[in-house]
Each structure stands twice: as structure tokens, then as C-alpha cells.
Design a protein around this motif. Structure first.
Motif, mmCIF file in Angstrom:
data_model
loop_
_atom_site.group_PDB
_atom_site.id
_atom_site.type_symbol
_atom_site.label_atom_id
_atom_site.label_comp_id
_atom_site.label_asym_id
_atom_site.label_seq_id
_atom_site.Cartn_x
_atom_site.Cartn_y
_atom_site.Cartn_z
ATOM 1 N N LYS A 2 -11.412 16.613 11.431
ATOM 2 C CA LYS A 2 -9.970 16.472 11.209
ATOM 3 C C LYS A 2 -9.346 15.607 12.297
ATOM 4 N N ALA A 3 -9.761 15.845 13.552
ATOM 5 C CA ALA A 3 -9.229 15.052 14.661
ATOM 6 C C ALA A 3 -9.609 13.586 14.512
ATOM 7 N N GLN A 4 -10.861 13.316 14.129
ATOM 8 C CA GLN A 4 -11.300 11.937 13.929
ATOM 9 C C GLN A 4 -10.540 11.267 12.792
ATOM 10 N N THR A 5 -10.339 12.015 11.703
ATOM 11 C CA THR A 5 -9.618 11.468 10.555
ATOM 12 C C THR A 5 -8.182 11.152 10.924
ATOM 13 N N ALA A 6 -7.541 12.047 11.690
ATOM 14 C CA ALA A 6 -6.159 11.809 12.124
ATOM 15 C C ALA A 6 -6.059 10.543 12.959
ATOM 16 N N LEU B 99 -4.674 4.740 13.458
ATOM 17 C CA LEU B 99 -5.076 3.399 13.903
ATOM 18 C C LEU B 99 -5.084 2.406 12.742
ATOM 19 N N TYR B 100 -5.605 2.828 11.583
ATOM 20 C CA TYR B 100 -5.635 1.940 10.428
ATOM 21 C C TYR B 100 -4.227 1.564 9.984
ATOM 22 N N SER B 101 -3.360 2.569 9.869
ATOM 23 C CA SER B 101 -1.997 2.292 9.414
ATOM 24 C C SER B 101 -1.238 1.444 10.425
ATOM 25 N N ALA B 102 -1.466 1.688 11.724
ATOM 26 C CA ALA B 102 -0.814 0.869 12.744
ATOM 27 C C ALA B 102 -1.275 -0.581 12.649
ATOM 28 N N ALA B 103 -2.568 -0.780 12.392
ATOM 29 C CA ALA B 103 -3.092 -2.143 12.259
ATOM 30 C C ALA B 103 -2.487 -2.851 11.049
ATOM 31 N N ILE B 104 -2.355 -2.128 9.927
ATOM 32 C CA ILE B 104 -1.784 -2.724 8.718
ATOM 33 C C ILE B 104 -0.323 -3.081 8.930
ATOM 34 N N ILE B 105 0.440 -2.160 9.528
ATOM 35 C CA ILE B 105 1.870 -2.417 9.762
ATOM 36 C C ILE B 105 2.050 -3.564 10.742
ATOM 37 N N THR B 106 1.176 -3.624 11.765
ATOM 38 C CA THR B 106 1.245 -4.726 12.727
ATOM 39 C C THR B 106 0.965 -6.063 12.049
ATOM 40 N N LEU B 107 -0.002 -6.067 11.132
ATOM 41 C CA LEU B 107 -0.304 -7.293 10.384
ATOM 42 C C LEU B 107 0.924 -7.768 9.619
ATOM 43 N N PHE B 108 1.628 -6.837 8.976
ATOM 44 C CA PHE B 108 2.831 -7.219 8.233
ATOM 45 C C PHE B 108 3.976 -7.589 9.171
ATOM 46 N N LEU B 109 3.995 -6.988 10.363
ATOM 47 C CA LEU B 109 5.004 -7.358 11.353
ATOM 48 C C LEU B 109 4.823 -8.818 11.766
ATOM 49 N N VAL B 110 3.573 -9.204 11.975
ATOM 50 C CA VAL B 110 3.284 -10.552 12.456
ATOM 51 C C VAL B 110 3.367 -11.587 11.334
ATOM 52 N N ALA C 256 -9.270 8.555 5.524
ATOM 53 C CA ALA C 256 -8.366 8.023 6.539
ATOM 54 C C ALA C 256 -7.746 6.709 6.085
ATOM 55 N N VAL C 257 -8.493 5.973 5.244
ATOM 56 C CA VAL C 257 -7.980 4.713 4.703
ATOM 57 C C VAL C 257 -7.089 4.989 3.497
ATOM 58 N N PHE C 258 -7.662 5.691 2.485
ATOM 59 C CA PHE C 258 -6.892 6.077 1.303
ATOM 60 C C PHE C 258 -7.123 7.558 1.051
ATOM 61 N N PRO C 259 -6.085 8.370 0.983
ATOM 62 C CA PRO C 259 -4.668 7.977 0.840
ATOM 63 C C PRO C 259 -3.845 8.061 2.122
ATOM 64 N N LEU C 260 -4.480 8.330 3.280
ATOM 65 C CA LEU C 260 -3.679 8.579 4.478
ATOM 66 C C LEU C 260 -3.047 7.305 5.050
ATOM 67 N N ALA C 261 -3.882 6.305 5.383
ATOM 68 C CA ALA C 261 -3.306 5.072 5.933
ATOM 69 C C ALA C 261 -2.494 4.342 4.877
ATOM 70 N N VAL C 262 -3.097 4.164 3.692
ATOM 71 C CA VAL C 262 -2.432 3.520 2.556
ATOM 72 C C VAL C 262 -2.618 4.419 1.342
ATOM 73 N N PRO C 263 -1.581 4.826 0.622
ATOM 74 C CA PRO C 263 -0.196 4.348 0.774
ATOM 75 C C PRO C 263 0.716 5.338 1.480
ATOM 76 N N SER C 264 0.141 6.319 2.240
ATOM 77 C CA SER C 264 0.981 7.364 2.808
ATOM 78 C C SER C 264 1.746 6.908 4.050
ATOM 79 N N LEU C 265 1.018 6.496 5.097
ATOM 80 C CA LEU C 265 1.684 6.075 6.336
ATOM 81 C C LEU C 265 2.153 4.625 6.246
ATOM 82 N N ALA C 266 1.218 3.728 5.972
ATOM 83 C CA ALA C 266 1.582 2.315 5.776
ATOM 84 C C ALA C 266 2.055 2.146 4.333
ATOM 85 N N SER C 267 3.159 2.789 4.017
ATOM 86 C CA SER C 267 3.695 2.814 2.657
ATOM 87 C C SER C 267 4.432 1.504 2.355
ATOM 88 N N PRO C 268 4.724 1.256 1.077
ATOM 89 C CA PRO C 268 5.520 0.068 0.757
ATOM 90 C C PRO C 268 6.859 0.053 1.491
#
Length: 209
Positions: A37-41, A46-57, A109-121
Motif C-alpha cells: 500500500k505504501a509503495q502504491t501510494a 509520483l506518476y500523477s506529479a510527473a503527468i501534471i508537470t508535463l502538462f504544466l510545461v 498506481a497508474v490506473f485508476p489512481l494516477a489517471v484519471p483520479s489524481l491527474a484528472s482532466p
């Protein structure tokens, strides 16, 4: 200045929505060991932060280059989130089984947690708006990135508290919460689609060829 910082932080916290993502985390990691659970969290954050950062840039550049309007992007993401919410309501046991017996290459951790839950539209759209190249300087955009990272740290801490929350709720309470939050997730998905449709209303149609 401080009012703007608080506004941006609250907006990012609302659209990333770690509280709303917690029931999804509880569902897909329900049968995981504490270490997993800790690893998945951590990976989800980290995955969602990377995706959001990509869209930020480069979010504006990417969407503009392939001719996708923000409204259309919101509708597509809302549809994916809606389908996941439906699954939470009607087939939570199936979601648990998939979480416990993952197919090779599938990581919750990638789906559905990072996308589309945290790094949501909503989160990706918000970060593009908050770092609009036509309005904000590089310094402003860097500070927005810092605020996003702060929200992600809080998200990780909230996810780490999930086992304690599950102990309080128990088996039946957790099952009820999953279904209730599934309904909320579907409602949120509908709101995202409505906002996307409203945005598309102002897009001029291309001239007839």
C-alpha cells in the motif's frame, strides 16, 4: 500576492482532490499488504506529479499541436472517470479482484489512481490555465509547480492514513463508502463533461470546405 497564492493552492487541492481519491485508493489496495500500500501510494503520487508537470510545461503546446480543445479533453476524461465510478457502484468486488490479481504490466498506481483520479482532466486543465504562457511568467509557473508538489505531498500523507481509516470503517462500512463515493465520482464525471460542453459552445466551427 498572498491571496493569489492561497487561491492557487486551494484550486490545485480541489482539482487533484486527494480526499475524493482516497476511497478509490481504499478500493484498489484493499487486499494489499501495508508495504505494498505504501509503495502504491508513493508511485501514484509520483506518476500523477510527473503527468501534471508535463502538462504544466507543454500542455498548451501539445493540445494545440494536435488540434484538441480543452473542452474536448475534459469530456474524454470525464467519460473515463464516469465508467470507473459505475464500476465502483455495481462491481466493487470485481475491482478488488483486479487489484489483488493484476494482469502482467498493469499497475493500479497508474490506473485508476494516477489517471484519471489524481491527474484528472480537471487537474490537467487547471494546471494549463494557471500556467498560461500568455499571462504568467516563468517565475510564476515555477511557483505554481511548487504548490502542486506541496499538494502531492499532502496526497501521499492522506493515502498513507488509508489503513487507519479502513480499520475505523470496517468491512461493511468500507463497502458502503466505496458505493457512495462511486456515486460521487460519477456525478463529478458528469460535471466535468458539462464544463467541457460549455467550453466547446464557444469554439467556432471550421468553415465548410
Amino acid at each position: 500576492m498572498y491571496a493569489e497564492i492561497i487561491h492557487d493552492f486551494v484550486l490545485l487541492f480541489a482539482v487533484i482532490d486527494p480526499i475524493g481519491s482516497l476511497p478509490i485508493f481504499l478500493t484498489v489496495t484493499r487486499r494489499f499488504s501495508p508495504e505494498r500500500k505504501a509503495q502504491t501510494a508513493l508511485k501514484a503520487v509520483l506518476y500523477s506529479a510527473a503527468i501534471i508537470t508535463l502538462f504544466l510545461v507543454a500542455g498548451q503546446i501539445i493540445l494545440h499541436a494536435i488540434g484538441i480543445h480543452l473542452g474536448a479533453f475534459q469530456i474524454a476524461g470525464g467519460a473515463v472517470l464516469f465508467l470507473f465510478g459505475i464500476q465502483m457502484i455495481f462491481h466493487p468486488e470485481q475491482e478488488e479482484q483486479e487489484a489483488s490479481h493484476q494482469e502482467p504490466g498493469h499497475d493500479v498506481a497508474v490506473f485508476p489512481l494516477a489517471v484519471p483520479s489524481l491527474a484528472s482532466p480537471g487537474a490537467l486543465t487547471a494546471i494549463i490555465i494557471l500556467t498560461d504562457n500568455r499571462i504568467h511568467t516563468i517565475k510564476d509557473q515555477a511557483f505554481t509547480a511548487f504548490l502542486m508538489c506541496l499538494v502531492m505531498v499532502l496526497t501521499y500523507l492522506i493515502f498513507r492514513s488509508a489503513p487507519h481509516i479502513y480499520k475505523i470503517l470496517g468491512e461493511n462500512g468500507s463497502a458502503v463508502l466505496v458505493r457512495v463515493m462511486g456515486l460521487i465520482v460519477t456525478a463529478l464525471a458528469v460535471e466535468i463533461c458539462i464544463e467541457g460542453l460549455a467550453a466547446l459552445e464557444w469554439v467556432p466551427l471550421p468553415p465548410d470546405q
